[in-house]
Design a protein around this motif. Sequence first.
Motif, short mmCIF file in Angstrom:
data_model
loop_
_atom_site.label_atom_id
_atom_site.label_comp_id
_atom_site.label_asym_id
_atom_site.label_seq_id
_atom_site.Cartn_x
_atom_site.Cartn_y
_atom_site.Cartn_z
N GLY A 139 16.37 53.73 -30.63
CA GLY A 139 15.16 54.52 -30.81
C GLY A 139 14.58 55.11 -29.55
O GLY A 139 13.51 55.73 -29.58
N LYS A 146 8.09 61.16 -29.16
CA LYS A 146 6.76 60.90 -29.71
C LYS A 146 5.74 60.72 -28.60
O LYS A 146 4.61 61.23 -28.70
CB LYS A 146 6.80 59.64 -30.60
CG LYS A 146 5.56 59.47 -31.45
CD LYS A 146 5.39 60.64 -32.41
CE LYS A 146 4.12 60.55 -33.23
NZ LYS A 146 3.93 61.71 -34.11
N ASN A 210 -0.36 56.29 -34.74
CA ASN A 210 1.09 56.45 -34.92
C ASN A 210 1.82 55.12 -34.92
O ASN A 210 3.04 55.08 -34.73
CB ASN A 210 1.66 57.36 -33.82
CG ASN A 210 1.31 58.82 -34.04
OD1 ASN A 210 1.98 59.52 -34.79
ND2 ASN A 210 0.25 59.28 -33.38
N ASN A 211 1.09 54.03 -35.15
CA ASN A 211 1.69 52.71 -35.07
C ASN A 211 2.87 52.54 -36.03
O ASN A 211 3.93 52.03 -35.64
CB ASN A 211 0.63 51.64 -35.36
CG ASN A 211 1.13 50.23 -35.08
OD1 ASN A 211 1.40 49.88 -33.94
ND2 ASN A 211 1.25 49.43 -36.13
N ALA A 212 2.69 52.99 -37.26
CA ALA A 212 3.77 52.86 -38.25
C ALA A 212 5.00 53.66 -37.81
O ALA A 212 6.14 53.22 -38.02
CB ALA A 212 3.28 53.33 -39.62
N HIS A 213 4.76 54.82 -37.20
CA HIS A 213 5.87 55.65 -36.73
C HIS A 213 6.63 54.95 -35.61
O HIS A 213 7.87 54.93 -35.60
CB HIS A 213 5.34 57.00 -36.26
CG HIS A 213 6.39 58.03 -36.03
ND1 HIS A 213 7.03 58.69 -37.05
CD2 HIS A 213 6.95 58.50 -34.88
CE1 HIS A 213 7.92 59.52 -36.56
NE2 HIS A 213 7.89 59.44 -35.24
N GLN A 215 6.76 51.73 -35.09
CA GLN A 215 7.47 50.58 -35.66
C GLN A 215 8.77 51.01 -36.32
O GLN A 215 9.79 50.33 -36.23
CB GLN A 215 6.57 49.86 -36.67
CG GLN A 215 5.39 49.15 -36.02
CD GLN A 215 4.59 48.31 -37.00
OE1 GLN A 215 4.52 47.08 -36.87
NE2 GLN A 215 3.99 48.94 -37.99
N HIS A 216 8.73 52.16 -36.99
CA HIS A 216 9.94 52.69 -37.62
C HIS A 216 10.98 53.06 -36.57
O HIS A 216 12.17 52.77 -36.74
CB HIS A 216 9.58 53.92 -38.46
CG HIS A 216 10.76 54.59 -39.09
ND1 HIS A 216 11.46 54.04 -40.15
CD2 HIS A 216 11.40 55.76 -38.78
CE1 HIS A 216 12.46 54.84 -40.48
NE2 HIS A 216 12.46 55.89 -39.67
N ILE A 217 10.54 53.68 -35.48
CA ILE A 217 11.46 54.08 -34.41
C ILE A 217 12.12 52.87 -33.77
O ILE A 217 13.34 52.85 -33.53
CB ILE A 217 10.70 54.90 -33.34
CG1 ILE A 217 10.31 56.28 -33.89
CG2 ILE A 217 11.56 55.06 -32.08
CD1 ILE A 217 9.42 57.07 -32.95
N HIS A 219 12.22 49.75 -34.97
CA HIS A 219 12.68 48.72 -35.92
C HIS A 219 12.09 47.37 -35.56
O HIS A 219 12.78 46.34 -35.54
CB HIS A 219 14.22 48.64 -35.93
CG HIS A 219 14.87 49.92 -36.39
ND1 HIS A 219 15.13 50.19 -37.72
CD2 HIS A 219 15.28 51.01 -35.70
CE1 HIS A 219 15.69 51.38 -37.83
NE2 HIS A 219 15.79 51.90 -36.62
N SER A 220 10.80 47.37 -35.27
CA SER A 220 10.12 46.15 -34.84
C SER A 220 8.64 46.26 -35.14
O SER A 220 8.07 47.36 -35.08
CB SER A 220 10.33 45.92 -33.34
OG SER A 220 9.55 44.84 -32.89
N GLN A 246 9.30 41.19 -37.45
CA GLN A 246 8.60 41.96 -38.48
C GLN A 246 9.36 43.25 -38.81
O GLN A 246 9.95 43.86 -37.94
CB GLN A 246 7.18 42.30 -38.02
CG GLN A 246 6.27 41.10 -37.95
CD GLN A 246 4.84 41.51 -37.64
OE1 GLN A 246 4.52 42.66 -37.34
NE2 GLN A 246 3.94 40.54 -37.69
#
Length: 246
Positions: A139, A146, A210-213, A215-217, A219-220, A246
């Motif tokens: 990522g 980002k 952008n926290n969810a983004h 986390q997706h990038i 994978h954590s 997580q």
Amino acid sequence: MHALPKSRMNFLDKNVKQSQNEIASYVGRLLRDAFGKGPQSVFVSINRPYIVIYLRNFLSPTEKILLRQDQLLSIQHTRDLVMRSLIPEIKAYLLIHTGMEICEFYYDWALHNQSGVFVGIGSDDDYHFTASIHEEYLGREALHQKVEQISRQIQKSPEDIYSYMINERTLVVIRKGILISIGKEFIRLGFEESLKIAERNLEKRHLHNNNAHFQHILHSGIMDVFTDWDFHLDKGIIVFILNPSQ
């Protein structure tokens, strides 16, 4: 590459875990003496040229009252004043116990999580030890894109972005060349503290949004995000504290 002094080689042979424990104990005592209450937990990560010190459950009884009254600026201002006197002591201790001459020092607080972070970056000599730092990680390019986008929204696109996965729970992102002319003028006029407060509020808002983004990038899960700047070097730092489970 020039040869390292024997004293520096001895530091390399020192047990890293022992060094981390000693630094954690020292920082805990130092903060307790300075603030009246130290952090419940101190986690130290050493991966030359970086030392990252992560603090958990660090909020004094007085600060808890101020926080309930939304007096965040009062807490930050007081901590900034105290940190000015503590940073030289921390640098001196790290030099003695790790052999690293800390040339850059950053710190930030996440008061809502009662947490904080200190980041020390060593001198040029310490960059000889970056072989164990993983510059490539899952990522990385998407994360840089980002971060560049967020920087552009607040000031301008950084001239350079680089990042290091210090360990599976600690990611450091550094940006160079982010100040615009009005920011430089604020610093010249003596409003550096006000500029840093405004920058921090804006940037953290964007980072949290952008926290969810992120986390997706990565994978954590993300436990904490911290930011700080050295305006005189025109550098900014972001630290992600990760939770890989997580």
